[in-house]
Design a protein around this motif. Structure first.
Motif, PDB file in Angstrom:
ATOM      1  N   GLY A   1      38.913  42.003  39.612  1.00  0.00           N
ATOM      2  CA  GLY A   1      39.421  40.919  40.433  1.00  0.00           C
ATOM      3  C   GLY A   1      39.217  39.558  39.806  1.00  0.00           C
ATOM      4  N   GLY A   2      39.819  38.559  40.425  1.00  0.00           N
ATOM      5  CA  GLY A   2      39.715  37.191  39.939  1.00  0.00           C
ATOM      6  C   GLY A   2      38.801  36.367  40.814  1.00  0.00           C
ATOM      7  N   ALA A   3      39.335  35.265  41.351  1.00  0.00           N
ATOM      8  CA  ALA A   3      38.532  34.370  42.174  1.00  0.00           C
ATOM      9  C   ALA A   3      37.988  35.095  43.401  1.00  0.00           C
ATOM     10  N   CYS A   4      36.777  34.719  43.804  1.00  0.00           N
ATOM     11  CA  CYS A   4      36.125  35.357  44.947  1.00  0.00           C
ATOM     12  C   CYS A   4      36.531  34.670  46.250  1.00  0.00           C
TER      13      CYS A   4
ATOM     14  N   VAL B   1      33.633  37.753  32.327  1.00  0.00           N
ATOM     15  CA  VAL B   1      34.586  38.633  33.002  1.00  0.00           C
ATOM     16  C   VAL B   1      35.800  37.869  33.518  1.00  0.00           C
ATOM     17  N   GLY B   2      36.673  38.609  34.184  1.00  0.00           N
ATOM     18  CA  GLY B   2      37.859  38.007  34.776  1.00  0.00           C
ATOM     19  C   GLY B   2      39.103  38.249  33.945  1.00  0.00           C
ATOM     20  N   PRO B   3      40.263  37.942  34.508  1.00  0.00           N
ATOM     21  CA  PRO B   3      41.532  38.204  33.824  1.00  0.00           C
ATOM     22  C   PRO B   3      41.816  37.280  32.648  1.00  0.00           C
ATOM     23  N   ASP B   4      41.242  36.074  32.638  1.00  0.00           N
ATOM     24  CA  ASP B   4      41.473  35.127  31.543  1.00  0.00           C
ATOM     25  C   ASP B   4      40.381  35.258  30.489  1.00  0.00           C
ATOM     26  N   VAL B   5      40.761  35.137  29.228  1.00  0.00           N
ATOM     27  CA  VAL B   5      39.804  35.156  28.122  1.00  0.00           C
ATOM     28  C   VAL B   5      39.433  33.714  27.793  1.00  0.00           C
ATOM     29  N   GLU B   6      38.152  33.379  27.990  1.00  0.00           N
ATOM     30  CA  GLU B   6      37.707  31.995  27.821  1.00  0.00           C
ATOM     31  C   GLU B   6      36.510  31.929  26.886  1.00  0.00           C
TER      32      GLU B   6
END
Length: 232
Positions: free
Chosen positions: A85-88, A129-134
Motif C-alpha cells: 500500500g501507499g499513504a496510510c 518501502v512504498g510504490p515510489d523509489v526514492e
C-alpha cells in the motif's frame, strides 16, 4: 568406597555432558542467520531481532504535504512489517514513517552496535518501502554528534557496505541518520519522500547480553533430563 567414587564420577560426567550439550545447542542456534523482511525484500540478520533500531532520536519532516498518519517516527523501529500500500489512512494501521521531501530521521541502536565486517558484504540494511523509489542519504555516528557519510540507498530495500567507506569490525556505531533526497521521487503527497519501515545492522555486536529466555531454559531442562535417563 569404590561405589561412592564411581557415583561421584558418574555425577560429574553427567553434569559435564549437560553443560557441553547446552553449549553446543547455544552455539548452533547463534550461528543461524535469521531472515527478516517485508513485501518488498528480505535480508539475513545473524543476531536476530536485536539487530534493529531501538529509538528515535529526532525526526524532521520535509515538505510536500505529509499527513499525520504518515508521520509516526516510531514506525521505523524494530523489525520490518510493511505489508503493501501507499499513504496510510490512520496512524494505527501505518507500518512506516514518511520523511517528506528533504526530511530526515535519526535512529539509535541501544542494545547493539553497527559495525563493518572486514569484507565486501552488506553491513547495514535500510527497508525503504512504498510504490515510489526514492533515494536516501545515509550517515552513521558513534555519538549522535559527529557524522560520517556512507553513501546512499536507491530506494526499496537496500544495503550498505561500511567497509567500502573505510570502517571495519573495530568501528562501533550507535546512530544512523537517513535524509530524503528532495530531487528524487515525488515532491508532494500524503506520504511524499522516503518511507522507512525499518533499519537493521547485519554486522553487529550486542551491547548487553540478554538473560536466558524461556526457550533456552526449556532446552537446558530437556537436555539434562535426557542425559540423566541415560545414566539410570
Amino acid at each position: 568406597m569404590d561405589m561412592q567414587k564411581n557415583s561421584k564420577n558418574n555425577g560429574t560426567t553427567t553434569f559435564t555432558s549437560v553443560v557441553a550439550a547446552f553449549a553446543l545447542l547455544v552455539c548452533s542456534l547463534s550461528a543461524w542467520s535469521i531472515p527478516y523482511g517485508n513485501l518488498q525484500g528480505f535480508a539475513e540478520f545473524p543476531a536476530g531481532a536485536v539487530s534493529f533500531a531501538d529509538a528515535v532520536v529526532s525526526y524532521t519532516p520535509g515538505s510536500g504535504g505529509l499527513t499525520a498518519a504518515n508521520m509516526d517516527a516510531s514506525k521505523a523501529l524494530g523489525a520490518p512489517d510493511y505489508a503493501g500500500g501507499g499513504a496510510c489512512s490512520n496512524a494505527a494501521d501505518c507500518r512506516f514513517v514518511s520523511l517528506g521531501a528533504g526530511g530526515s530521521i535519526v535512529l539509535q541502536f541501544i542494545d547493539n552496535y553497527l559495525t563493518g565486517s572486514n569484507s565486501s558484504d552488506y553491513d547495514l540494511w535500510i527497508f525503504e518501502v512504498g510504490p515510489d523509489v526514492e533515494d536516501t542519504l545515509v550517515d552513521v555516528s558513534t555519538d549522535g554528534v559527529d557524522w560520517e557519510s556512507v553513501g546512499s540507498v536507491g530506494g526499496s530495500t537496500s544495503g550498505i557496505d561500511l567497509d567500502a567507506f573505510g570502517f571495519g569490525v573495530s568501528n562501533l556505531f550507535s546512530f544512523v541518520r537517513l535524509t530524503d533526497v528532495a530531487s528524487e521521487g515525488g515532491t508532494s503527497g500524503a506520504s511524499v519522500g522516503a518511507d522507512i519501515d525499518a533499519v537493521g545492522a547485519i554486522s553487529t555486536i550486542v551491547a548487553h547480553v540478554p538473560e536466558p529466555n524461556t526457550f533456552f531454559l526449556f532446552a537446558l531442562g530437556l537436555t539434562a533430563l535426557f542425559l540423566s535417563r541415560k545414566h539410570i
